[in-house]
Design an enzyme around this catalytic site. Sequence first.
Site, PDB file in Angstrom:
ATOM      1  CB  ALA A  61      -0.870  -0.019   1.248  1.00 40.76           C
ATOM      2  N   GLY A 100       0.429  -5.127   0.685  1.00 36.59           N
ATOM      3  CA  GLY A 100      -0.644  -5.127  -0.296  1.00 36.59           C
ATOM      4  C   GLY A 100      -0.214  -5.728  -1.626  1.00 36.59           C
ATOM      5  CD  GLU A 103      -2.882  -7.637   2.167  1.00 36.04           C
ATOM      6  OE1 GLU A 103      -2.598  -6.451   1.895  1.00 36.04           O
ATOM      7  OE2 GLU A 103      -3.546  -7.969   3.173  1.00 36.04           O
ATOM      8  CD  GLU A 123       1.030  -5.825   5.426  1.00 36.06           C
ATOM      9  OE1 GLU A 123       1.883  -6.695   5.698  1.00 36.06           O
ATOM     10  OE2 GLU A 123       0.392  -5.812   4.362  1.00 36.06           O
TER      11      GLU A 123
HETATM   12  C1  3H9 Z   1       0.505  -2.430   3.291  1.00 33.47           C
HETATM   13  O1  3H9 Z   1       0.757  -2.825   2.211  1.00 33.47           O
HETATM   14  C2  3H9 Z   1      -0.829  -2.531   3.935  1.00 33.47           C
HETATM   15  C3  3H9 Z   1      -1.762  -3.479   3.245  1.00 33.47           C
HETATM   16  O2  3H9 Z   1      -1.718  -4.751   3.817  1.00 33.47           O
HETATM   17  C4  3H9 Z   1      -3.194  -3.046   3.469  1.00 33.47           C
HETATM   18  C5  3H9 Z   1      -3.806  -2.074   2.598  1.00 33.47           C
HETATM   19  C6  3H9 Z   1      -5.280  -1.944   2.744  1.00 33.47           C
HETATM   20  N1  3H9 Z   1       4.605   3.544   0.225  1.00 33.47           N
HETATM   21  O3  3H9 Z   1      13.240   1.756   0.528  1.00 33.47           O
HETATM   22  P1  3H9 Z   1      13.656   2.518  -0.662  1.00 33.47           P
HETATM   23  C7  3H9 Z   1       9.335   4.989  -1.112  1.00 33.47           C
HETATM   24  S1  3H9 Z   1       1.671  -1.636   4.224  1.00 33.47           S
HETATM   25  C8  3H9 Z   1       5.053   4.746  -0.128  1.00 33.47           C
HETATM   26  O4  3H9 Z   1      14.773   3.476  -0.517  1.00 33.47           O
HETATM   27  P2  3H9 Z   1      14.762   0.180  -1.963  1.00 33.47           P
HETATM   28  C9  3H9 Z   1      10.402   5.399  -0.136  1.00 33.47           C
HETATM   29  O5  3H9 Z   1       9.904   6.305   0.807  1.00 33.47           O
HETATM   30  C10 3H9 Z   1       3.067  -1.506   3.178  1.00 33.47           C
HETATM   31  N2  3H9 Z   1       6.342   4.992  -0.438  1.00 33.47           N
HETATM   32  O6  3H9 Z   1      13.961   1.546  -1.910  1.00 33.47           O
HETATM   33  C11 3H9 Z   1      11.433   5.994  -1.052  1.00 33.47           C
HETATM   34  O7  3H9 Z   1      10.989   7.286  -1.407  1.00 33.47           O
HETATM   35  P3  3H9 Z   1      12.025   8.458  -1.804  1.00 33.47           P
HETATM   36  C12 3H9 Z   1       3.852  -2.738   3.171  1.00 33.47           C
HETATM   37  C13 3H9 Z   1       7.186   3.972  -0.372  1.00 33.47           C
HETATM   38  O8  3H9 Z   1      14.928  -0.156  -3.390  1.00 33.47           O
HETATM   39  C14 3H9 Z   1      11.338   5.116  -2.284  1.00 33.47           C
HETATM   40  O9  3H9 Z   1      10.045   4.520  -2.232  1.00 33.47           O
HETATM   41  N3  3H9 Z   1       5.025  -2.540   2.371  1.00 33.47           N
HETATM   42  C15 3H9 Z   1       6.782   2.690   0.011  1.00 33.47           C
HETATM   43  O10 3H9 Z   1      15.932   0.242  -1.051  1.00 33.47           O
HETATM   44  C16 3H9 Z   1      12.367   4.043  -2.356  1.00 33.47           C
HETATM   45  O11 3H9 Z   1      12.358   3.275  -1.158  1.00 33.47           O
HETATM   46  C17 3H9 Z   1       6.205  -2.162   2.901  1.00 33.47           C
HETATM   47  O12 3H9 Z   1       6.331  -1.970   4.079  1.00 33.47           O
HETATM   48  C18 3H9 Z   1       5.419   2.498   0.313  1.00 33.47           C
HETATM   49  N4  3H9 Z   1       4.938   1.289   0.655  1.00 33.47           N
HETATM   50  O13 3H9 Z   1      13.758  -0.866  -1.324  1.00 33.47           O
HETATM   51  C19 3H9 Z   1       7.334  -2.062   1.918  1.00 33.47           C
HETATM   52  N5  3H9 Z   1       7.859   1.861  -0.007  1.00 33.47           N
HETATM   53  O14 3H9 Z   1      12.742   7.967  -3.023  1.00 33.47           O
HETATM   54  C20 3H9 Z   1       8.206  -0.928   2.243  1.00 33.47           C
HETATM   55  C21 3H9 Z   1       8.898   2.611  -0.394  1.00 33.47           C
HETATM   56  O15 3H9 Z   1      11.160   9.629  -2.016  1.00 33.47           O
HETATM   57  N6  3H9 Z   1       9.242  -0.696   1.262  1.00 33.47           N
HETATM   58  N7  3H9 Z   1       8.506   3.885  -0.623  1.00 33.47           N
HETATM   59  O16 3H9 Z   1      12.925   8.559  -0.598  1.00 33.47           O
HETATM   60  C22 3H9 Z   1      10.390  -1.397   1.246  1.00 33.47           C
HETATM   61  O17 3H9 Z   1      10.620  -2.297   2.016  1.00 33.47           O
HETATM   62  C23 3H9 Z   1      11.427  -0.962   0.243  1.00 33.47           C
HETATM   63  O18 3H9 Z   1      11.058   0.288  -0.247  1.00 33.47           O
HETATM   64  C24 3H9 Z   1      11.622  -1.904  -0.966  1.00 33.47           C
HETATM   65  C25 3H9 Z   1      12.594  -1.235  -1.971  1.00 33.47           C
HETATM   66  C26 3H9 Z   1      12.225  -3.223  -0.481  1.00 33.47           C
HETATM   67  C27 3H9 Z   1      10.329  -2.180  -1.670  1.00 33.47           C
END
Ligand code: 3H9
Length: 686
Positions: A61, A100, A103, A123
């Site tokens: 999400a 998400g 999901e 999450e």
């Molecule tokens: C969820 O999904 C809830 C659902 O179950 C329910 C819904 C109803 N959203 O980490 P990076 C941005 S909860 C918005 O440096 P990497 C981050 O801020 C979510 N922004 O990249 C950064 O921005 P900026 C569950 C996000 O390649 C840029 O993307 N998911 C999100 O080292 C790059 O991020 C997670 O918790 C987001 N979800 O790693 C996943 N994610 O460039 C969280 C990232 O402006 N994310 N950004 O600074 C990660 O673990 C890592 O970003 C990922 C890539 C491994 C994907």
Amino acid sequence: MTVTIARENAIAVVTVDNPPVNALSQALRQALVDAVAELDADATVKAVVLICAGRTFIAGADVSEFGKPPQPPHLPDVVATIEVAKKPWVAAIHGSALGGGLEVALGCAYRVAVASASLGLPEVKLGIIPGAGGTVRLPRLIGPAAAVDLVTGGSPVGAKKAEGLGLIDAVLDGDLKAGAIAFAENIAEKPLPQPISSREVAAVEAGFWENAEKAVAAKARREIAPLRALASVRKASETDFDNAMAFERETFLELRGSEQAAALRHVFFAERAAPRPPELAGITPRDIRSAAVIGGGTMGAGIAAALRDAGLPVVVIERDAAAVERGLANVRAIYEGSVKRGRMTQALADERMAGVTGGDDYGLLADMDLVIEAVFEDLDVKRAVFEKLSSVCRSDAVLATNTSYLDPNAISEGVSHPERFLGLHFFSPAHIMKLLEIVPTETTAPDVLATGFALARLLGKIPVRAGICDGFIGNRILKVTRAQAERLLLSGATPSAVDAAMRAFGLPMGPFEAQDLGGLDIAAFQRKAARARGETPFAPVADRLCAIERFGQKSGGGWYDYELGDRAPKPSEAVAAIIAEAAAGQPQRVWDEADIADAILLPMVNEATRILEERVALRAADVDLVKIHGYGFPRWRGGPMHYAEARGLAEVVSVLDRLASDGLAHPPCEGLRRSAEAGSFSALAK
Ligand code: 3H9
């Protein structure tokens, strides 16, 4: 365009392109629903491949939407729409399928992934639970036990493991799109598989849920999300799909608005912002392909291992052959420890060690890109090191000191090309602790400062820029923590009451236990240096303990007594007597846990505000990262500055005023009063 649809004969390829991580924004959710409708209506399409552009599959999400009211279409409905699509959807996963994103993949009829992909439901790390069927579909697909692990732990699994769990149907070699299309062609003629939502959950053994609850509670301590996630998986196992979905959604929405989720979101974004501070935008760092560490003690060896783990060849320099051997043995011990704990294979440890060489000849450093000094904390010793480095290293080599409390400006005096000098303050053990304070001197060039941040990215550390003052950001605040802890003792609290209160707040250890573990002598040494500079550090009890050589666990006693071979702290009568003597004539009061926590934490916030005013830290969130990653401050509290803001800065000021009028803390600084009026620290520093 967030979603494009292409046709490969009878296979439709739906490509999501929503940089940077294909997060499920409202526009993307809508586009996915539209894609299902369009492809359902297209008789030429037999199956659909869902694939993502860029670095990753859908990473979840959009966390930045969590502070706002949810906008339709809601994700559970998007997933349900994909699940009931007339054509089988195949999720083709590269990078990370998280939250998400996973999901959505669970709504698909099939899931395939490249070997390097990872899948998970993180999450709980954001203080929430999956909100689009993760806790309900997962146990139906992989069984409750594996689902509990994934959902309550929050750590992702690799594609191979996911295949073993039955989470994905195939790991594909070669080009993902081509492989997924071939997979889709193969399944297109088969009957649609039973949707996960209508499958049964496998039965569990008696006592399974009770045991899981105990295990999750013990690990989560005061974090709420893991237990709530467990409850949701349990519900999914004990009731029908629709009821379980309603339960999950209700829990998700409740936690999404919780204080812990807000704190964890704050940390999430702060951590992601830290490696790329805006003030260094556009500045190209220097190339770092080789590195050396001067000094092979605990700190030097840890730094060498951290550099080596990031793939750099490392040279460790020591005074003489025997010291070189000891230094290399220290690095080897780190890798042997990792092998023993099952974190690394022997082969990998050997490979790492093969890339670490040692010597006592500074001539080895002639072509190094980076040299980090980690010798004894003595200005003359350090200056002598940099004098030698100045004469042997390339003029563009970056030279760094790992000092924790000497003045880097003073250390850099006499360094040739001082623009390439900076402080890199690692935390012990340096190969594990994530925090790196980056300390520019008056002469550090912007590209050298940028190199510090690039190095942190390479090492997987959280970098925070710190200005020069005694203790930089972290240790300067730590001094206040310790002084406050002693003030409490002088006014009626005991060491064990203070430690218990701080543990109850969420710290892994209280201030006195922590000092006993680390040793009281280092701080005593620093106080001596501070007194020599004319300062008056406050440690009336610690000074008395050090005078009788109660240095902590290593000397058999410190703030507590220890029995031989036992690390469990026992309240000490001798210490109680020393405290009583130091407290003679001071007013005594009864302290409860909340008051103790306030008397320690709020003065820390006050000091941190001064640090912001002086621009020793540039952002309040940086202080939070320092305390979380260097000092064990609970993540789910968001760090001291987030905690203070969430609690209300006006209240923080009034509690501090009360403490100050009782002589138990310094009064709130000007910046804190101003921040309280503004309601946040943002006016003070960005
Ligand atoms: C969820 O999904 C809830 C659902 O179950 C329910 C819904 C109803 N959203 O980490 P990076 C941005 S909860 C918005 O440096 P990497 C981050 O801020 C979510 N922004 O990249 C950064 O921005 P900026 C569950 C996000 O390649 C840029 O993307 N998911 C999100 O080292 C790059 O991020 C997670 O918790 C987001 N979800 O790693 C996943 N994610 O460039 C969280 C990232 O402006 N994310 N950004 O600074 C990660 O673990 C890592 O970003 C990922 C890539 C491994 C994907």
